[in-house]
Design a protein around this motif. Structure first.
Motif, PDB file in Angstrom:
ATOM      1  N   TYR A 852     -18.623   9.265  -2.690  1.00  0.00           N
ATOM      2  CA  TYR A 852     -17.768   8.440  -1.936  1.00  0.00           C
ATOM      3  C   TYR A 852     -17.754   9.383  -0.593  1.00  0.00           C
ATOM      4  CZ  TYR A 852     -16.338   5.396  -5.597  1.00  0.00           C
ATOM      5  OH  TYR A 852     -16.167   4.399  -6.628  1.00  0.00           O
ATOM      6  N   SER A 853     -17.877   8.563   0.549  1.00  0.00           N
ATOM      7  CA  SER A 853     -17.890   9.182   1.945  1.00  0.00           C
ATOM      8  C   SER A 853     -16.355   8.989   2.304  1.00  0.00           C
ATOM      9  CB  SER A 853     -18.786   8.354   2.998  1.00  0.00           C
ATOM     10  OG  SER A 853     -18.247   7.047   3.135  1.00  0.00           O
ATOM     11  N   ASP A 854     -16.333  10.001   3.514  1.00  0.00           N
ATOM     12  CA  ASP A 854     -14.965  10.001   4.507  1.00  0.00           C
ATOM     13  C   ASP A 854     -14.475   8.693   4.686  1.00  0.00           C
ATOM     14  OD1 ASP A 854     -15.143  12.792   4.014  1.00  0.00           O
ATOM     15  OD2 ASP A 854     -15.971  13.069   5.910  1.00  0.00           O
ATOM     16  N   VAL A 855     -15.390   7.715   5.050  1.00  0.00           N
ATOM     17  CA  VAL A 855     -15.170   6.153   5.292  1.00  0.00           C
ATOM     18  C   VAL A 855     -14.404   5.734   4.263  1.00  0.00           C
ATOM     19  CG1 VAL A 855     -15.756   3.962   6.039  1.00  0.00           C
ATOM     20  CG2 VAL A 855     -16.827   6.276   6.923  1.00  0.00           C
ATOM     21  N   PHE A 856     -14.668   5.887   2.873  1.00  0.00           N
ATOM     22  CA  PHE A 856     -14.246   5.158   1.833  1.00  0.00           C
ATOM     23  C   PHE A 856     -12.799   5.679   1.679  1.00  0.00           C
ATOM     24  CE2 PHE A 856     -12.706   5.749  -2.675  1.00  0.00           C
ATOM     25  CZ  PHE A 856     -13.189   4.468  -3.213  1.00  0.00           C
ATOM     26  N   TRP A 857     -12.548   6.970   1.789  1.00  0.00           N
ATOM     27  CA  TRP A 857     -11.158   7.392   1.538  1.00  0.00           C
ATOM     28  C   TRP A 857     -10.241   6.991   2.567  1.00  0.00           C
ATOM     29  CZ3 TRP A 857     -10.639   8.820  -3.247  1.00  0.00           C
ATOM     30  CH2 TRP A 857     -11.751   9.361  -3.976  1.00  0.00           C
ATOM     31  N   HIS A 858     -10.763   6.969   4.001  1.00  0.00           N
ATOM     32  CA  HIS A 858      -9.937   6.309   4.889  1.00  0.00           C
ATOM     33  C   HIS A 858      -9.612   5.088   4.931  1.00  0.00           C
ATOM     34  CE1 HIS A 858      -9.617   6.533   9.585  1.00  0.00           C
ATOM     35  NE2 HIS A 858      -8.622   6.122   9.086  1.00  0.00           N
ATOM     36  N   VAL A 859     -10.640   4.017   4.189  1.00  0.00           N
ATOM     37  CA  VAL A 859     -10.133   2.599   4.183  1.00  0.00           C
ATOM     38  C   VAL A 859      -9.152   2.594   2.703  1.00  0.00           C
ATOM     39  CG1 VAL A 859     -11.263   0.539   3.220  1.00  0.00           C
ATOM     40  CG2 VAL A 859     -12.609   1.822   4.994  1.00  0.00           C
ATOM     41  N   LEU A 860      -9.458   3.475   1.780  1.00  0.00           N
ATOM     42  CA  LEU A 860      -8.558   3.193   0.661  1.00  0.00           C
ATOM     43  C   LEU A 860      -7.259   3.663   1.289  1.00  0.00           C
ATOM     44  CD1 LEU A 860      -7.912   3.076  -2.419  1.00  0.00           C
ATOM     45  CD2 LEU A 860      -8.683   5.579  -2.412  1.00  0.00           C
ATOM     46  N   ALA A 861      -7.005   4.846   1.723  1.00  0.00           N
ATOM     47  CA  ALA A 861      -5.829   5.061   2.360  1.00  0.00           C
ATOM     48  C   ALA A 861      -5.104   3.948   3.166  1.00  0.00           C
ATOM     49  CB  ALA A 861      -5.749   6.144   3.284  1.00  0.00           C
ATOM     50  N   ALA A 862      -6.095   3.280   4.112  1.00  0.00           N
ATOM     51  CA  ALA A 862      -5.364   2.184   5.034  1.00  0.00           C
ATOM     52  C   ALA A 862      -5.003   0.935   4.027  1.00  0.00           C
ATOM     53  CB  ALA A 862      -6.521   1.794   5.696  1.00  0.00           C
ATOM     54  N   ARG A 863      -5.687   0.914   2.894  1.00  0.00           N
ATOM     55  CA  ARG A 863      -5.387  -0.272   2.242  1.00  0.00           C
ATOM     56  C   ARG A 863      -4.226   0.111   1.414  1.00  0.00           C
ATOM     57  NH1 ARG A 863     -11.359  -1.211  -0.493  1.00  0.00           N
ATOM     58  NH2 ARG A 863     -11.905  -3.161   0.552  1.00  0.00           N
ATOM     59  N   LEU A 864      -3.949   1.148   0.957  1.00  0.00           N
ATOM     60  CA  LEU A 864      -2.662   1.543   0.071  1.00  0.00           C
ATOM     61  C   LEU A 864      -1.502   1.583   1.373  1.00  0.00           C
ATOM     62  CD1 LEU A 864      -3.736   4.516  -2.048  1.00  0.00           C
ATOM     63  CD2 LEU A 864      -3.359   1.879  -2.565  1.00  0.00           C
ATOM     64  N   ALA A 865      -1.518   1.835   2.200  1.00  0.00           N
ATOM     65  CA  ALA A 865      -0.689   1.942   3.473  1.00  0.00           C
ATOM     66  C   ALA A 865      -0.398   0.526   3.779  1.00  0.00           C
ATOM     67  CB  ALA A 865      -1.044   2.521   4.662  1.00  0.00           C
ATOM     68  N   PHE A 866      -1.291  -0.546   3.797  1.00  0.00           N
ATOM     69  CA  PHE A 866      -0.992  -1.853   4.109  1.00  0.00           C
ATOM     70  C   PHE A 866      -0.208  -2.425   2.987  1.00  0.00           C
ATOM     71  CE2 PHE A 866      -2.190  -6.200   3.486  1.00  0.00           C
ATOM     72  CZ  PHE A 866      -1.793  -6.689   4.600  1.00  0.00           C
ATOM     73  N   VAL A 867      -0.723  -2.287   1.830  1.00  0.00           N
ATOM     74  CA  VAL A 867       0.323  -2.885   0.613  1.00  0.00           C
ATOM     75  C   VAL A 867       1.609  -2.283   0.725  1.00  0.00           C
ATOM     76  CG1 VAL A 867       0.289  -3.006  -1.814  1.00  0.00           C
ATOM     77  CG2 VAL A 867      -1.711  -2.897  -0.952  1.00  0.00           C
ATOM     78  N   CYS A 868       1.883  -0.966   0.899  1.00  0.00           N
ATOM     79  CA  CYS A 868       3.296  -0.474   0.919  1.00  0.00           C
ATOM     80  C   CYS A 868       3.864  -1.425   2.067  1.00  0.00           C
ATOM     81  CB  CYS A 868       3.234   0.970   1.093  1.00  0.00           C
ATOM     82  SG  CYS A 868       2.479   1.864  -0.322  1.00  0.00           S
ATOM     83  N   VAL A 869       3.260  -1.049   3.140  1.00  0.00           N
ATOM     84  CA  VAL A 869       3.968  -1.667   4.421  1.00  0.00           C
ATOM     85  C   VAL A 869       4.389  -3.251   4.170  1.00  0.00           C
ATOM     86  CG1 VAL A 869       3.859  -2.396   6.998  1.00  0.00           C
ATOM     87  CG2 VAL A 869       3.198  -0.131   6.007  1.00  0.00           C
ATOM     88  N   PHE A 870       3.171  -3.988   3.958  1.00  0.00           N
ATOM     89  CA  PHE A 870       3.183  -5.378   3.724  1.00  0.00           C
ATOM     90  C   PHE A 870       4.424  -5.913   2.755  1.00  0.00           C
ATOM     91  CE2 PHE A 870       2.536  -9.585   1.606  1.00  0.00           C
ATOM     92  CZ  PHE A 870       2.087 -10.345   3.047  1.00  0.00           C
ATOM     93  N   GLU A 871       4.333  -5.094   1.687  1.00  0.00           N
ATOM     94  CA  GLU A 871       5.510  -5.493   0.418  1.00  0.00           C
ATOM     95  C   GLU A 871       6.943  -5.237   0.900  1.00  0.00           C
ATOM     96  OE1 GLU A 871       4.629  -3.302  -3.154  1.00  0.00           O
ATOM     97  OE2 GLU A 871       2.751  -4.174  -3.373  1.00  0.00           O
ATOM     98  N   ASN A 872       6.929  -4.027   1.551  1.00  0.00           N
ATOM     99  CA  ASN A 872       8.187  -3.546   1.832  1.00  0.00           C
ATOM    100  C   ASN A 872       8.672  -4.384   2.946  1.00  0.00           C
ATOM    101  OD1 ASN A 872       9.378  -1.018   0.105  1.00  0.00           O
ATOM    102  ND2 ASN A 872       7.023  -0.706   0.797  1.00  0.00           N
ATOM    103  N   VAL A 873       7.941  -4.547   3.992  1.00  0.00           N
ATOM    104  CA  VAL A 873       8.591  -5.514   5.180  1.00  0.00           C
ATOM    105  C   VAL A 873       8.880  -6.770   4.693  1.00  0.00           C
ATOM    106  CG1 VAL A 873       7.859  -6.535   7.350  1.00  0.00           C
ATOM    107  CG2 VAL A 873       7.311  -4.008   6.808  1.00  0.00           C
ATOM    108  N   VAL A 874       7.992  -7.506   4.194  1.00  0.00           N
ATOM    109  CA  VAL A 874       8.144  -8.767   3.818  1.00  0.00           C
ATOM    110  C   VAL A 874       9.423  -9.167   2.754  1.00  0.00           C
ATOM    111  CG1 VAL A 874       7.188 -10.816   2.456  1.00  0.00           C
ATOM    112  CG2 VAL A 874       5.766  -9.539   4.049  1.00  0.00           C
ATOM    113  N   ILE A 875       9.537  -8.072   1.715  1.00  0.00           N
ATOM    114  CA  ILE A 875      10.472  -8.198   0.901  1.00  0.00           C
ATOM    115  C   ILE A 875      11.778  -7.916   1.524  1.00  0.00           C
ATOM    116  CG2 ILE A 875      11.690  -7.059  -1.152  1.00  0.00           C
ATOM    117  CD1 ILE A 875       9.047  -6.863  -2.573  1.00  0.00           C
TER     118      ILE A 875
END
Length: 954
Positions: A852-875
């Motif tokens: 896995y390249s650095d891009v993969f971990w960058h994208v994975l971190a962005a995905r998890l951050a989006f999930v956390c932000v989306f969930e908490n903001v919407v809820i």
């Protein structure tokens, strides 16, 4: 059209049959030893009038129907033979049963107890298979039980109420007046726009809320009465009181045990075949106007498909429980309108950008990118442009508007539930359900029947009656454990079916590739065959997705049938005491099983497909086979197809075909196979006709709620994948309302008018789904779509912060020399040095190749951050909206408190006058109410002015 002579001959034949069957000189004696003659439903009417105009049920043609002139008659089919006592309930029993003597004795004891209670009975014992008992509750019985049950009855109207608004018109606060005028202007525009959809208020007028309070016989003077001083009971209340009596009377000499009580236990034991109140007349064209016909003409008829529902009339005819269901279904359907409009807008936006997006242009124009094979050995290398149509279609749903729609639907779900609570509170107030308290439930008849030989008895602390007692740890816990273990197994079966469909997809896709290879290499194949196979090969993924979804839909429908039977069998095995416990248990089982059944394949595509595939040369396998992987355009389009087929297919097959087409076919077959002549049909009495209808099951609303709740799950949990879901749900519900209404009016016996203050456990289920939906949509956007990878590329890696170059960025490189012999494509497909695959991995020439390249971990971190932000903001935001919207409107709270205050003051003052020896009549009561209204109005003029101004709107 038959001639007058032919019609006369048919009616004479009907009359002869009727007289032969139903008018013997002396009918058989009833249980009381008396004979009941003239039981054909007729009064002393000229036989010519009856013969030309009516059947035994009183069905009368209007002018112009069958060329029959209208003749007024005195036939009263909803009354005893004396024409004065209304039939409140029908008891039917079979005379061809194994328990004939046992049932006869039980009925004699039961009906004797009913007569002791004051219920009057008239018998119809002339049928060859079914006999009937007609029940009537006299006024003194109704009055006594209205007192016992504390039924809320309307109080006398104050004579001064009509003058209050005019009296204080000039004293209104100027700001209030401007506010109300603005509100009137806005609401006036809305009313004019919605006028074509409103019911005809000249036929179905809106019912004004009256002051009510629990009836007490010693305060009879407070309540509205007829001219002879009697309370006026609606048909629903009459049936409710009779049903209350029927459920509590013994049918055995031993009255100390629960086995000996209730009409439901007698039905379960086969002593009675059916128990039901009569429908109020006919619904067919040509019948006299009655409540049933009015509801059919202005509610159940398909010409009213776009009209609002007459909820007050539905409640009056079928009771509050059914009325509340249609109130909720109508409100839910109305709330789908804005969701459908926004969904269509998002879909249209996707259509506009599907070919114009940078991602689609790059993929469709990339001629020199060779992709790695989709399966081992049998699949060829392929060009990325083969996925052009797939990528373009994916962009319809995978775009920036998807995030907006997911957020919108999260707020929509919250607003729907919050506004429903407000509508429910208003409906409860209007229907006198605000202080509704459920009665103490008796044991279920099935529960008592199964435990009739059970020796362990325990006295019920509420009723004082001995009931069978099942120890929890020794008897109940093992059964519950086994029951839920079976449920887990059934859920595993549904998941196993999904695995089977996955295996089908993998093998079918490989088969299409093999077919293409054989046809192309076969010299005998014609040009047309090669072109057809090539077309199939290019759309192999789409064909595989659609056929797999159809197979999955078929499996879902078959498993639903199995799950339905097994869920009821397991719940019966648990031997639950009350109907509420039984309903809650069956709700949990069926909802859980159907939820897994419907959503397991969708969850697989949304969250698991293509996540653990591996890479070329080192694929992860299950049972020796490679896992599925997503196309370069992503898995979202496959998720959309799967969701659309299952949701729309379920609505078309289960909701429309099964509920509309099949009943009509069955009715048509019965009509063709029936040997009964029209004359014999005309000879039926009203209770015979209603007996021929289907029984209104206690759990009939359960399936309706379950159907809508599953639909709500489709709408909210996966809304980001299918924006058109609200539109299809709206169209389905418009039809569903009329289907359910038509079924109740025309196909089912009239159900007992049950009371219910809300939609029960289903609100909690809906709330749980709305919370799950927030998490689900966050993960769908983060994992199933390319929204986050594209966003990361534009913000971090793109030189000009655009999507240009994203395709090259998202495809990893693989050296085909690293293929193992078992996975290397057949040489017939040619040799390729470098192939590409969809992943963020290091290239073949990197020191950590294929990791896995650095891009993969960058994208994975962005995905998890989006999930956390989306969930908490919407809820947080939806919870804030829910907190800001009160469950009960402030205006309604004030009106409820005002009604309670005035009622209490009137009672206190009238009781004080009685204590002083003054005689109380309705004039004094009205005077007291007028004073209280005036005082209350003057002390809170601002609030009361609004109440008077908007009282009818509530």
């Amino acid at each position: 059209m038959p001639s007058r002579g032919e019609f006369n001959n048919k009616m004479e034949e009907a009359n002869a049959i009727h007289l032969e069957r139903y008018a013997p000189l002396q009918s058989p004696p009833g249980p009381d030893g008396r004979h009941n003659n003239n039981q054909d439903g007729f009064d002393d009417v000229a036989i010519e009038d009856v013969m030309y105009m009516e059947d035994a049920d009183g069905e009368t043609a209007e002018p112009g129907v069958n060329n029959v002139p209208k003749v007024e008659t005195k036939v009263r089919n909803l009354y005893f033979n004396d024409g004065a006592k209304r039939i409140d309930y029908i008891l039917a029993w079979s005379i061809k049963t194994k328990k004939l003597e046992e049932g006869k004795k039980a009925r004699e004891i039961f009906e004797k107890n009913l007569k002791k209670e004051g219920i009057e009975i008239e018998y119809d014992l002339r049928g060859k298979e079914i006999h009937f008992a007609k029940l009537h509750a006299p006024y003194h019985v109704l009055n006594r039980y209205a007192d016992i049950l504390a039924i809320r009855m309307p109080m006398k109207e104050s004579l001064a109420l009509a003058d209050l608004k005019e009296k204080y018109d000039d004293l209104e606060h100027p700001a209030t007046s401007v506010t109300l005028k603005m509100w009137d202007a806005v609401s006036g525009v809305g009313k004019r726009l919605l006028k074509p959809f409103q019911v005809d208020e000249t036929i179905l007028p809106k019912k004004k809320k009256k002051y009510t309070c629990p009836y007490s016989s010693d305060k009879h003077y407070l309540f509205e009465t007829t001219e002879d001083g009697q309370l006026e009971f609606s048909n629903a209340v009459r049936s409710r009181i009779v049903d209350y009596v029927l459920r509590r009377k013994a049918f055995k000499e031993d009255t100390q045990k629960a086995f000996s009580f209730g009409i439901k236990k007698m039905l379960n034991d086969g002593y009675y075949a059916a128990v039901y109140p009569l429908h109020e007349g006919h619904w067919k064209p040509g019948s006299f106007n009655n409540n049933r016909k009015i509801l059919f003409d202005h509610w159940a008829n398909w010409k009213n498909v776009l009209k609002y529902q007459p909820l007050d009339q539905i409640r009056d005819y079928f009771g509050e429980k059914i009325g509340m269901y249609f109130a909720w279904l109508g409100f839910y359907t109305n709330m789908l309108v804005p969701a459908a409009l926004v969904g269509v807008f998002v879909f249209v936006y996707g259509l506009f950008i599907m070919h114009a997006s940078t991602s689609s242009k790059e993929l469709c124009n990339a001629k020199n990118i060779t992709m790695c094979p989709l399966c081992d050995r049998q699949c060829p290398y392929w060009n990325v442009t083969d996925a052009c149509s797939h990528q373009s279609a994916s962009r319809i749903f995978d775009n920036d508007a998807t995030v907006f729609f997911a957020v919108f639907m999260s707020f929509w779900g919250t607003l729907f539930l919050e506004f429903w609570k407000r509508r429910q509170a208003a409906t409860q107030y209007k229907w006198d359900l605000s202080n509704f308290v459920s009665e103490e439930e008796p044991p279920r008849p099935e529960y008592l029947s199964r435990l009739e030989s059970w020796t362990t008895l325990k006295i019920n602390p509420i009723t004082g009656i001995k009931e069978p007692y099942l120890p929890f740890w020794r008897r109940r816990f093992p059964v519950f454990l086994c029951s839920y273990a079976v449920m887990l197994f059934l859920a595993a079966v549904a998941i196993g079916a999904v695995v089977g469909v996955i295996a089908y997809r993998v093998s079918f896709l490989a088969a299409l590739h093999v077919l293409e290879k054989r046809v192309v290499t076969d010299n005998s194949s014609g040009t047309a065959a090669i072109e057809t196979v090539t077309l199939v090969y290019k759309n192999a993924s789409l064909i595989t997705t659609i056929t797999a979804a159809l197979i999955n839909l078929l499996i879902i429908l078959l498993l639903n049938i199995v799950y339905g039977y097994l869920a009821f069998w397991l719940t019966d095995w648990e031997c639950l005491r009350t109907q509420t416990e039984y309903d809650n248990s069956i709700t949990l089982k069926l909802f859980a099983l159907q939820f897994v059944n419907y959503f397991s394949s969708i969850v697989y595509i949304a969250f698991f497909k293509g996540r653990f595939v591996g890479r070329p040369g080192k694929y992860n396998t299950i049972f020796g086979a490679r896992q599925e992987e997503c196309e370069p355009g992503g898995c979202l389009i496959e998720l959309c197809i799967q969701l659309a087929i299952i949701m729309v297919g379920k609505q078309l097959i289960q909701n429309n075909f099964i509920e509309i087409v099949i009943p009509k076919l069955i009715k048509m077959l019965k009509k063709k196979c029936s040997k009964e002549t029209r004359a014999q049909k005309l000879a039926r009495t009203p209770w015979e006709k209603d007996y021929k209808l289907q029984e209104a099951q206690n759990n009939s609303l359960f399936y309706e709620y379950l159907e809508m709740v599953l639909q709500f799950g489709f709408l909210t949990i996966f809304c980001s994948a299918f924006p058109l879901a609200p539109l299809f749900a709206l169209l389905n519900n418009i039809i569903e309302i009329r289907v359910d209404a038509n079924k109740l009016i025309t196909n089912l016996r009239r159900p007992m008018a049950e009371r219910a203050a809300d939609i029960g456990i289903w609100y909690s289920v809906l709330y749980g789904i709305s919370r799950i939906a927030v998490i689900s949509n966050a993960f769908i956007i983060a994992l199933s779509s390319d929204f986050i990878p594209r966003l990361v590329y534009k913000m971090r890696y793109s030189p000009d912060h655009s999507a240009k170059g994203y395709l090259e960025h998202s495809l990893a490189k693989f050296n085909t020399s690293d293929f193992s012999p078992d996975h290397r494509p057949d040489p017939i497909y040619g040799h390729v040095d470098i192939c590409r695959y969809r992943d963020f991995r290091n290239p073949y020439d990197h020191e950590n190749k294929y990791e896995y390249s650095d891009v993969f971990w960058h994208v994975l971190a962005a995905r998890l951050a989006f999930v956390c932000v989306f969930e908490n903001v919407v809820i947080v935001l939806t919870s804030l909206v829910a907190w800001l919207i009160p469950d009960v409107p402030t205006l309604l709270k004030e009106q409820i408190r005002r009604e309670a205050y005035i009622t209490n003051e009137v009672i206190l003052k009238t009781e004080l006058m009685r204590a002083h020896g003054e005689e109380i009549d309705h004039h004094k009561v009205n005077a007291i109410m007028s004073d209280e209204e005036t005082n209350n109005y003057e002390t809170s003029m601002y609030g009361s002015q609004i109440l008077l101004h908007r009282q009818t709107s509530i």
